[in-house]
Design a protein around this motif. Sequence first.
Motif, PDB file in Angstrom:
ATOM      1  N   ARG A   1     -27.373   8.406   1.878  1.00  0.00           N
ATOM      2  CA  ARG A   1     -27.002   9.193   0.307  1.00  0.00           C
ATOM      3  C   ARG A   1     -27.649  10.352   0.748  1.00  0.00           C
TER       4      ARG A   1
ATOM      5  N   GLN B   1     -29.276  14.657  -0.244  1.00  0.00           N
ATOM      6  CA  GLN B   1     -29.394  15.801  -1.887  1.00  0.00           C
ATOM      7  C   GLN B   1     -28.709  17.123  -1.412  1.00  0.00           C
TER       8      GLN B   1
ATOM      9  N   ILE C   1     -27.403  18.095  -6.074  1.00  0.00           N
ATOM     10  CA  ILE C   1     -26.028  17.470  -5.824  1.00  0.00           C
ATOM     11  C   ILE C   1     -26.326  16.487  -5.156  1.00  0.00           C
ATOM     12  N   GLN C   2     -26.569  15.173  -5.650  1.00  0.00           N
ATOM     13  CA  GLN C   2     -26.806  13.658  -4.946  1.00  0.00           C
ATOM     14  C   GLN C   2     -25.895  13.385  -4.847  1.00  0.00           C
ATOM     15  N   ARG C   3     -25.612  12.234  -3.317  1.00  0.00           N
ATOM     16  CA  ARG C   3     -24.478  11.819  -3.530  1.00  0.00           C
ATOM     17  C   ARG C   3     -24.960  10.070  -3.200  1.00  0.00           C
TER      18      ARG C   3
ATOM     19  N   ASN D   1     -25.765   7.353  -4.813  1.00  0.00           N
ATOM     20  CA  ASN D   1     -26.811   7.254  -6.186  1.00  0.00           C
ATOM     21  C   ASN D   1     -25.471   5.837  -6.877  1.00  0.00           C
TER      22      ASN D   1
ATOM     23  N   GLN E   1     -20.276   3.636  -8.002  1.00  0.00           N
ATOM     24  CA  GLN E   1     -21.092   5.040  -7.241  1.00  0.00           C
ATOM     25  C   GLN E   1     -20.734   5.804  -8.325  1.00  0.00           C
TER      26      GLN E   1
ATOM     27  N   ASN F   1     -22.518  10.194  -8.580  1.00  0.00           N
ATOM     28  CA  ASN F   1     -23.030  11.225  -7.654  1.00  0.00           C
ATOM     29  C   ASN F   1     -23.556  11.885  -9.665  1.00  0.00           C
ATOM     30  N   SER F   2     -24.166  12.521  -9.089  1.00  0.00           N
ATOM     31  CA  SER F   2     -25.158  13.310 -10.147  1.00  0.00           C
ATOM     32  C   SER F   2     -25.676  15.192  -9.880  1.00  0.00           C
ATOM     33  N   THR F   3     -25.616  16.024 -10.425  1.00  0.00           N
ATOM     34  CA  THR F   3     -26.222  16.899 -10.584  1.00  0.00           C
ATOM     35  C   THR F   3     -26.988  17.246 -11.491  1.00  0.00           C
TER      36      THR F   3
ATOM     37  N   ASP G   1     -29.368  15.301 -14.179  1.00  0.00           N
ATOM     38  CA  ASP G   1     -27.184  13.975 -15.173  1.00  0.00           C
ATOM     39  C   ASP G   1     -27.777  13.467 -15.844  1.00  0.00           C
TER      40      ASP G   1
END
Length: 992
Positions: free
Chosen positions: A422, A424, A461-463, A465, A517, A519-521, A567
């Motif tokens: 994970r 961010q 920016i999260q990757r 999740n 999976q 991702n989020s912003t 997000d």
Amino acid sequence: MSAKFSKAYLLAGTVLMSAVAAPAFAQEDAQSASIASGEFTGGENTGGAIVVTGSRIQRKDLTSTSPVAVVQAEEFELSGAVNVEQVINTLPQVLPGVTGFSNNPGNGAVTLNLRNLGSTRTLVLVNGRRWMFYDTNQVVDLNTIPQFLISGVDVVTGGASAVYGSDAVAGVVNFRLREVDGIEMGATYSLTERGDGARYSANVAVGSDFADNRGNVTLFANYTRRKPVFQGARDFSKTAAGDGCIVPGSTNPATEIGTPFPSGITVSTCASRGGEVGFVPQGSATGPIGTITLGTSSFIFNPTGGGVRPFQDPADLYNFAPANYLQLPQERYLIGAYGGYEITDGIEFYSELSYVNNRVAQELAPTPTGVTANLQIASPFFDAATRTRLQQQDAAESNVATRGDGYATTPVQYRFLSAGARNQEATRQAFRVLGGFRGAITPAINYDLFYSYARTSNTQIQRGNVSRSRYINALQTSFSSTGALQCMDASARAAGCVPINVFGSGLADPAAVRYVQVNSTNLEQSDLQNIVASISGSLFNLGLGADDVGFAFGGEYRKMSSRYIPDTFLASGDVLGFNAGQPTGGAYDVKEAFAELRVPVIEDNVIHSLSLNGAARYSDYSLAAVGGNWTYTGGVDFAPIRDIRFRAQYARAVRAPNVQDLFGGQSTGFPAATDPCSDRGSAATRTQTLRDLCIANGVPAANVFTRAVQPNSQIQGFFGGNPNVRQETSDTYTAGVVFSPTFIPRLNITADYFDIKVEDTIGTRYGGLATALSLCFNTVQNLASPICQPFIGKRGATGALGETAGGQNPIFIQDNVGFLETSGVDVQVDYNLPVGPGRVSFFYLGTYLDKYRSTPIAVLPERENIGEGTFGLPKYRHTSRLTYSQGPVQVSGRWRFEGKTQDGRINNVFNGLTRIGTDPALLPKPYLGAISYFDLSFGADVNENLSFTAGVNNLLDKQPPVLGAAAEQANTLPSYYDVLGRDFFVSAKLKF
């Protein structure tokens, strides 16, 4: 300076006059530097007057009734600092807040926590004016301050709201920037002895007078880069550690302290009573991958899949440490300008402009997922032995409708190694612009009017999740008409659902991983508008040899607004990996009137000097719950003889609620807590009354006091703002002495006592989830009580709060719930004297902590000396520097000392309202010894244009203590202790 150079700066200054300006600063002599510091306000009619931090009245001396610690610019150079935090966090008055070592928890910012009263209670100024904040908590990110332009930092203890308004509860920290004459270029490079963690910074500043010295301008730019260090790169942090001090299977309630592992026992690791012990290392970085709970026992799957075996403590625990950052990477661009222009006599226009782009990343181990799902017993993912266990689980289900249906309802834990770590990335862009006019109305009266606007925009920016609903869909399978395994839910299949095999190592179909999976912003924006108008000057003289009576009065307007836009995925709450959150947005403003009076009564007439001062401010907030309130201060300064001076002050200050306190959207948190209805609580409290209460609250009778009620040490909850929150209030008493003996020239000693009490502190209602659980079930034991309401209707089928099927998360909002109190003594010494052909200078700043008390909710007993993690604050801390200089060369050593402390659980464990404490012999590391860091630096001026500085911090490579389960992160307190080890730096500065 050449004509060509002057013309170039005249052109630059003319262009920038609509946006930039700055004050000049008075030079401080050695006799006064340790007492206070001042800003030279500029203009012909000031007569060399200065403004001491903590006051708006100009004066000719640097005396102050407020305790003021001063950090000179040389401290940043001699420590090789590329960020402000590297020096400020070493001050004994400061407990580090969020830093460059704050990975989880952390947010990419660097905050300042004065007196451990919290970052929201510390007011940060630059050149005596409010600086921009970065989030809905309205906290300043120190990354936005240009370290290389600092001429000094003033740390004022205690309430200063009467002078500066809200937030100055713990005190004020004022960063003073200097003017530049000519061109300056500099660079700094740092590297640890282990060859990692490189930090480098390059900056340039240009400045000049123009228009026949009626104007001046300074322009600057900086680039800073910091490379990451992973926890796996240091011995103390490469293996995540838990702790415990009881024999496996022990039922002695007095020893139930430590980390309970998945099997339900606590592992014994105490090698001796009362102190230095080993800790339990947690497994490996490759396992376990998947676990399930059958009945009350945990099982893990064989790496090759299909089969299960009982969970083995602690070897089967996943070692998440190596995948986490120890030092966060950073990349920062910072540009700005400031200057002033005297339009005509008595009217000077000044302005400031700053822009920063700061990018900081966080990296965590792959997502840990914990859900309850209906597992198909006939799935090819299981072998025969596992199917038998699942059939037993299915046959024992309490829900008659699903009993024996071929599906076992069970918790499933899985570490998504196949999805990667994970991470961010937080990108923060901020700008601030200020413009104002100042000058003299009469030879004795001046005015100042300015407007500033600042905006900070954050993009996260999260990757890594994972969607909870998609994950459950992928776990719950059935067979198609052709006999193929498929997702049970038809709508999920239409959306691309692929069955996921988490029951072994590396068995998950990549298509299934991609399906779950997400991702989020997330976006965040904060704005601050500030208008301040003031008139100051002198009125009359009392005729006893002292200066004229000084005054200042004026008005201020501030508008604060922030919004957080998560997000859509995060806002839905359908998330595993990072905390979910609802949007936050709001704004409020305040109109204020203030006045200040300084009365120098006598000087060199019977006694050396006597002066009085007072200030008051009325604030009218647009918030109905806050409304109007007064803040005020009064002080006295008395010197019977020239050599010694006494000072004392009282201050009432406030902290108005911020946007997060008021309008914070409901967010998900996972606080550590103990549900008394589970087997995690003390056996001594497991009475029939508690059992009946748990059953009445929704816990199945068969599950009371079992692990099924609380499968994890953390409990999920919802937390949010409250528009009815009121302001916090504080009372500060300070008293001190300043000793500057004429018979020892250049020696200055100050000692100041401080006592700060903050009431109605804003915090989570009922003290938060953990406190409310204990109060409701162990103390109040009445479900009709308001303190029990967060837990009504929140238990799932197994009796667990929150995450289990049918359960809901308890909700806690902000409220005025508790208080804080701290007191102690600050001592500062500076001295310099000629030694042979050179000069020796000595500086010392130390703090003795008398008390630190807090309570998260007023009905509870006071918590004593709570610091970081579970450990209290040291009773004594200091930083000192000894420097020898001869001509163009200097050698300097610094000693940073952190005193001993102890685990807060020794005095702060309660059974309801009764303080029961903890026997130190039952804690794996009850005491922390004192620790010293020694730094060495060397500087040389090659010529009048070029200088070098080189040095090593943590010369003896002192390693931080390993704290196990009591750690904040990385097995220790990484913001507090030095975690990099021996660290080298070199810097160069060029002026022309």
